[in-house]
Write an enzyme that holds these catalytic residues in place. Structure first.
Site, short mmCIF file in Angstrom:
data_model
loop_
_atom_site.label_atom_id
_atom_site.label_comp_id
_atom_site.label_asym_id
_atom_site.label_seq_id
_atom_site.Cartn_x
_atom_site.Cartn_y
_atom_site.Cartn_z
N LYS A 10 8.14 2.81 1.62
CA LYS A 10 8.60 2.06 0.43
C LYS A 10 8.00 2.63 -0.84
CE LYS A 10 4.52 -0.22 -0.36
NZ LYS A 10 3.61 0.12 -1.44
N ASP A 140 3.38 -5.96 3.69
CA ASP A 140 4.54 -5.06 3.51
C ASP A 140 5.42 -4.97 4.75
OD1 ASP A 140 3.55 -4.37 0.99
OD2 ASP A 140 2.56 -2.55 1.71
P1 ATP Z 1 0.10 0.11 1.84
O1 ATP Z 1 0.99 0.87 0.91
O2 ATP Z 1 0.83 -0.89 2.71
O3 ATP Z 1 -1.11 -0.44 1.21
P2 ATP Z 1 -0.74 2.64 2.79
O4 ATP Z 1 0.56 3.36 2.88
O5 ATP Z 1 -1.59 2.92 1.61
O6 ATP Z 1 -0.45 1.11 2.92
P3 ATP Z 1 -1.16 3.12 5.57
O7 ATP Z 1 -0.61 4.49 5.80
O8 ATP Z 1 -0.35 1.98 6.03
O9 ATP Z 1 -1.59 2.94 4.06
O10 ATP Z 1 -2.60 3.12 6.27
C1 ATP Z 1 -3.68 2.30 5.89
C2 ATP Z 1 -4.77 2.41 6.96
O11 ATP Z 1 -4.32 1.77 8.14
C3 ATP Z 1 -5.07 3.85 7.37
O12 ATP Z 1 -6.14 4.35 6.64
C4 ATP Z 1 -5.39 3.75 8.86
O13 ATP Z 1 -6.77 3.71 9.08
C5 ATP Z 1 -4.82 2.41 9.31
N1 ATP Z 1 -3.70 2.49 10.29
C6 ATP Z 1 -3.53 1.71 11.35
N2 ATP Z 1 -2.38 1.98 11.99
C7 ATP Z 1 -1.78 2.96 11.32
C8 ATP Z 1 -0.56 3.65 11.49
N3 ATP Z 1 0.29 3.39 12.49
N4 ATP Z 1 -0.24 4.58 10.57
C9 ATP Z 1 -1.07 4.84 9.54
N5 ATP Z 1 -2.26 4.24 9.35
C10 ATP Z 1 -2.61 3.28 10.22
#
Ligand code: ATP
Length: 300
Positions: A10, A140
């Site tokens: 997103k 999200d």
């Molecule tokens: P958001 O935008 O929802 O805040 P994000 O995109 O910044 O999230 P994600 O990629 O969802 O961050 O990952 C956040 C943390 O979640 C990572 O640092 C990781 O340690 C943990 N994590 C757990 N499961 C997953 C997964 N399937 N994919 C990615 N990260 C994961």
């Protein structure tokens, strides 16, 4: 039997953030758009529970937990407990969404896992129940089920589709070093100690979407977390400027960052901007939106 479900990243076209609520969450008014950078989650029958992750070479393998802490483990536990069934499946996640990048990659995987395991275990969970379970997994996750373009309120988990008939073209530049979402919110609280209880509304973006005109949308994009992300990562400010110098209509930090996204006029323009950014950045992605939420792509 094996089922693959695809779920999108997103972008927040508008992210209005209010002062923290009593439960510690920040109230949000956001407009999400699902874009065509997607993770695939494949679930197959198995005697026990296994989880594997495959990643492109630009994502650090250590950034994604595989030993019980993955959000997909939690999604499976929650769905199994909800229906009182055993949590048996072999699951693999094929990641393309930047990790800790502000594009809700983990949330996409959770949404994809809910749909894949619901089919694999033949549970027939209703859409309302799936959305409720999704909201328990993360703010999200309901949007990753829904896809398209949607208004998000509450802590982002209350989602309502909004009309968006155009196709918007984006260039996304992930960062090799992720940013922790809680760290960005903490910095936001320090920088915006006077944040209102009610976040800014999303009227400008909603009106811009209705025009279908990327110039107008570019002027309306808004992210209250951007200054906190830039404060923690000043290099992102240079990247935003560079993208705009290369002709992007507007550069924006995606959610809590550090991925930066650039709005282009159309597909050709997005490729031009991406080409120019590729001279200084190893990973530059082109994607359009809105695209579908979590959906089955293979069923064998
Ligand atoms: P958001 O935008 O929802 O805040 P994000 O995109 O910044 O999230 P994600 O990629 O969802 O961050 O990952 C956040 C943390 O979640 C990572 O640092 C990781 O340690 C943990 N994590 C757990 N499961 C997953 C997964 N399937 N994919 C990615 N990260 C994961």
């Amino acid at each position: 039997m094996s089922i693959t479900v695809r779920a999108p990243a997103k972008i927040n076209l508008h992210l209005g953030v209010g002062a923290p609520r009593e439960d510690g969450f920040h109230p949000l008014v956001t407009v999400y758009q699902a874009v065509g950078i997607c993770d695939d989650v494949t679930a197959s029958r198995s005697a026990g529970w296994t989880l594997g992750v495959t990643l492109p070479d630009w994502i650090d393998p250590d950034a994604v937990p595989v030993t019980g802490d993955n959000i997909v483990d939690r999604a499976a536990e929650l769905l199994a407990a909800h229906h009182g069934v055993d949590q048996h499946a072999a699951v693999s996640i094929a990641k393309s969404i930047p990790v800790a990048g502000g594009m809700a990659g983990g949330s996409a995987d959770a949404a994809a896992a809910l749909v894949a395991l619901d089919r694999l275990w033949e549970l027939g969970t209703s859409d309302e129940e799936l959305l409720r379970l999704a909201a328990e997994l993360g703010s999200d996750v309901p949007f990753a089920l829904l896809g398209g373009t949607a208004l998000g309120t509450g802590r982002g988990e209350l989602v309502e589709p909004v009309p968006d008939a155009a196709t918007w073209w984006w260039v996304a530049v992930p960062s090799t070093q992720g940013l922790s979402t809680p760290a960005v919110y903490q910095r936001f609280d320090e920088l915006a100690a006077d944040a209102p209880e009610e976040p800014d509304d999303a009227q400008a973006v909603l009106l811009a979407l209705a025009t279908g005109d990327p110039q107008i949308l570019a002027g309306a994009l808004h992210n209250d977390l951007e200054s906190a992300a830039l404060d923690l990562r000043p290099d992102l400010g240079d990247l935003l400027e560079l993208g705009e110098r290369h002709g992007a209509l507007r550069g924006l930090v995606s959610g809590s960052g550090p991925t930066c996204v650039f709005l282009a006029v159309d597909a050709d323009h997005a490729r031009e901007v991406a080409g120019a950014l590729s001279e200084s950045h190893d990973v530059v992605l082109v994607a359009n939106g809105p695209v579908a939420g979590a959906h089955v792509v293979t069923y064998v």
